[in-house]
Motif scaffolding. Structure first.
Motif, PDB file in Angstrom:
ATOM      1  N   GLY A 307       4.235  26.777  22.987  1.00  0.00           N
ATOM      2  CA  GLY A 307       3.376  26.074  22.045  1.00  0.00           C
ATOM      3  C   GLY A 307       2.448  26.969  21.258  1.00  0.00           C
ATOM      4  O   GLY A 307       2.114  26.665  20.107  1.00  0.00           O
ATOM      5  N   GLU A 310       3.950  28.096  17.905  1.00  0.00           N
ATOM      6  CA  GLU A 310       4.300  27.107  16.884  1.00  0.00           C
ATOM      7  C   GLU A 310       3.347  27.199  15.704  1.00  0.00           C
ATOM      8  O   GLU A 310       2.155  27.472  15.864  1.00  0.00           O
ATOM      9  CB  GLU A 310       4.276  25.703  17.490  1.00  0.00           C
ATOM     10  CG  GLU A 310       5.335  25.493  18.568  1.00  0.00           C
ATOM     11  CD  GLU A 310       5.239  24.146  19.233  1.00  0.00           C
ATOM     12  OE1 GLU A 310       4.322  23.371  18.859  1.00  0.00           O
ATOM     13  OE2 GLU A 310       6.041  23.865  20.133  1.00  0.00           O
ATOM     14  N   ASN A 312       0.898  26.343  12.616  1.00  0.00           N
ATOM     15  CA  ASN A 312      -0.142  25.377  12.256  1.00  0.00           C
ATOM     16  C   ASN A 312      -0.349  25.438  10.748  1.00  0.00           C
ATOM     17  O   ASN A 312       0.355  26.149  10.042  1.00  0.00           O
ATOM     18  CB  ASN A 312      -1.433  25.706  13.008  1.00  0.00           C
ATOM     19  CG  ASN A 312      -1.275  25.547  14.506  1.00  0.00           C
ATOM     20  OD1 ASN A 312      -1.338  24.450  15.029  1.00  0.00           O
ATOM     21  ND2 ASN A 312      -1.054  26.657  15.210  1.00  0.00           N
ATOM     22  N   ASP A 316      -0.333  30.858  11.884  1.00  0.00           N
ATOM     23  CA  ASP A 316       0.988  30.849  12.505  1.00  0.00           C
ATOM     24  C   ASP A 316       1.075  32.091  13.388  1.00  0.00           C
ATOM     25  O   ASP A 316       1.460  33.172  12.937  1.00  0.00           O
ATOM     26  CB  ASP A 316       2.080  30.860  11.434  1.00  0.00           C
ATOM     27  CG  ASP A 316       3.472  30.636  12.006  1.00  0.00           C
ATOM     28  OD1 ASP A 316       3.668  30.929  13.201  1.00  0.00           O
ATOM     29  OD2 ASP A 316       4.354  30.180  11.261  1.00  0.00           O
ATOM     30  N   GLY A 318       3.063  32.843  15.828  1.00  0.00           N
ATOM     31  CA  GLY A 318       4.420  33.346  15.977  1.00  0.00           C
ATOM     32  C   GLY A 318       4.841  34.226  14.814  1.00  0.00           C
ATOM     33  O   GLY A 318       5.420  35.308  15.011  1.00  0.00           O
ATOM     34  N   HIS A 336      14.239  30.913  16.950  1.00  0.00           N
ATOM     35  CA  HIS A 336      13.509  29.776  17.495  1.00  0.00           C
ATOM     36  C   HIS A 336      14.559  28.830  18.089  1.00  0.00           C
ATOM     37  O   HIS A 336      15.346  28.237  17.350  1.00  0.00           O
ATOM     38  CB  HIS A 336      12.684  29.083  16.419  1.00  0.00           C
ATOM     39  CG  HIS A 336      11.595  29.951  15.862  1.00  0.00           C
ATOM     40  ND1 HIS A 336      10.372  30.109  16.492  1.00  0.00           N
ATOM     41  CD2 HIS A 336      11.547  30.738  14.756  1.00  0.00           C
ATOM     42  CE1 HIS A 336       9.627  30.945  15.793  1.00  0.00           C
ATOM     43  NE2 HIS A 336      10.315  31.334  14.732  1.00  0.00           N
TER      44      HIS A 336
END
Length: 358
Positions: A307, A310, A312, A316, A318, A336
């Protein structure tokens, strides 16, 4: 001690199912179980065995023949103790088999990937639990949960690196010749920095430091207090230590992200530090295994799970981690996953059976 399960013993439902007659009928109904056991929850999927060549480039069957999915609580023995962890595993497997109208005698292989498996002793302990639960002909595999997460991105093949960033974090890598390496994943006391717990704990610390004059003021104070229905930072001590469970603390990550997106400098610094720590874990694994070759430019898969990674609205994590890793290793190919880690665990068991013609 007997463990109650629904209307009787945990495996009582098996007695109500008819024993399959012919070998051909049994073959069609044989299954594998894949389990992903994390700090927050444990997922078990029951997957029908269908023939395919695991060594070929042919695509897997679509959709995958998942018969059922069951969810239970934490199965990390370091978090809840051995007895509670074993009970959780047994319950979730029984649930999955019941929902699939299968029994333990239909199971060909079980792949259990659980957090807290950090040493061969951990593997042997959990394998002994599984041996007590299943017939002797069932193939049993126990791995760290990062292995299932990697397999969920590579569809059951162990090659590349996975980064998990949820409540906890770990980077884990495999080479084609079977070498493996990991970084982080030692839990919050030993520094799972970059994890959900690490991010939230830093935010709580920032609130306390601002309150007693050791740190800058931040929007984190008012928003965290409002979220927790508290009136003063002094109350944070009681809230934290009344139940210092990792997942409870990590649940505050969205608050930190929202403050960062609104421009709060303290929250932004916490997320920037998280990106650095997560990227450092991945880079450590890449270097130890030479996943990008001697010149650092070979391609390799980086599976991103959890999570924290992931995207936003404005932050981000990631994407920032991938950018940071790619600067040093341009051959990074982020993935992913399209399936969850429990399915990855089932695919590992499935691939093993196909490769060894069981």
């Amino acid at each position: 001690m007997k463990r109650a399960y629904r209307n009787g013993e945990i495996w009582e439902f098996e007695k109500e199912m008819s024993i399959k007659g012919s070998r051909e009928r049994r073959r069609r109904d044989e299954v594998v179980l894949g389990l992903d056991g994390g700090t927050t929850s444990t997922v078990c999927v029951c997957m029908l065995i269908m023939p395919f060549d695991a060594n070929a480039d042919a695509s897997l069957p679509q959709p995958l023949p998942v018969l059922s999915r069951a969810v239970a609580g934490c199965s990390n023995h370091n978090s809840v103790g051995e007895m509670a962890a074993r009970d959780t595993l047994e319950q979730v497997m029984a649930d999955a088999l019941l929902m699939a109208s299968s029994t333990r005698y239909d199971v060909r292989a079980v792949c259990l990937a659980v957090s807290g498996v950090n040493h061969p002793n951990d593997q042997q302990r959990i394998l002994s639990w599984l041996r007590d639960m299943f017939p002797t002909n069932v193939k049993l595999f126990v791995q760290n949960d990062a292995v299932a997460a990697l397999a969920s991105g590579t569809m059951g093949k162990l090659h590349g690196c996975v980064l998990i960033a949820g409540t906890g974090t770990i980077a884990y890598g495999f080479t084609e010749d079977g070498r493996e390496a990991r970084a982080a994943g030692a839990g919050p006391i030993l520094g799972d920095w970059g994890s959900g717990y690490g991010i939230a704990a830093q935010a709580l610390t920032a609130v306390v430091r601002a309150h007693d004059g050791r740190g800058p003021c931040s929007a984190l104070t008012s928003i965290i207090l409002e979220t927790l229905n508290l009136t003063s930072p002094d109350e944070l001590v009681g809230w934290v230590y009344s139940d210092p469970s990792w997942a409870r603390i990590a649940a505050l990550v969205p608050v930190v992200v929202s403050c960062a997106e609104a421009g709060d400098q303290v929250a932004n610094k916490i997320l920037q530090d998280a990106v650095y720590e997560l990227a450092s874990s991945v880079k450590a694994v890449i270097r130890r295994l030479s996943l990008c070759g001697e010149d650092g430019k070979d391609n390799f898969h980086l599976v991103m799970v959890g999570g924290v990674l992931e995207a936003n609205k404005g932050w981000d994590i990631g994407r920032e981690v991938i950018s940071c890793v790619s600067k040093d290793f341009p051959g990074t190919l982020p993935i992913h996953p399209q399936v969850e880690p429990a399915v990855g665990a089932a695919l590992l068991a499935w691939n093993y059976l196909m490769r060894h013609n069981f």
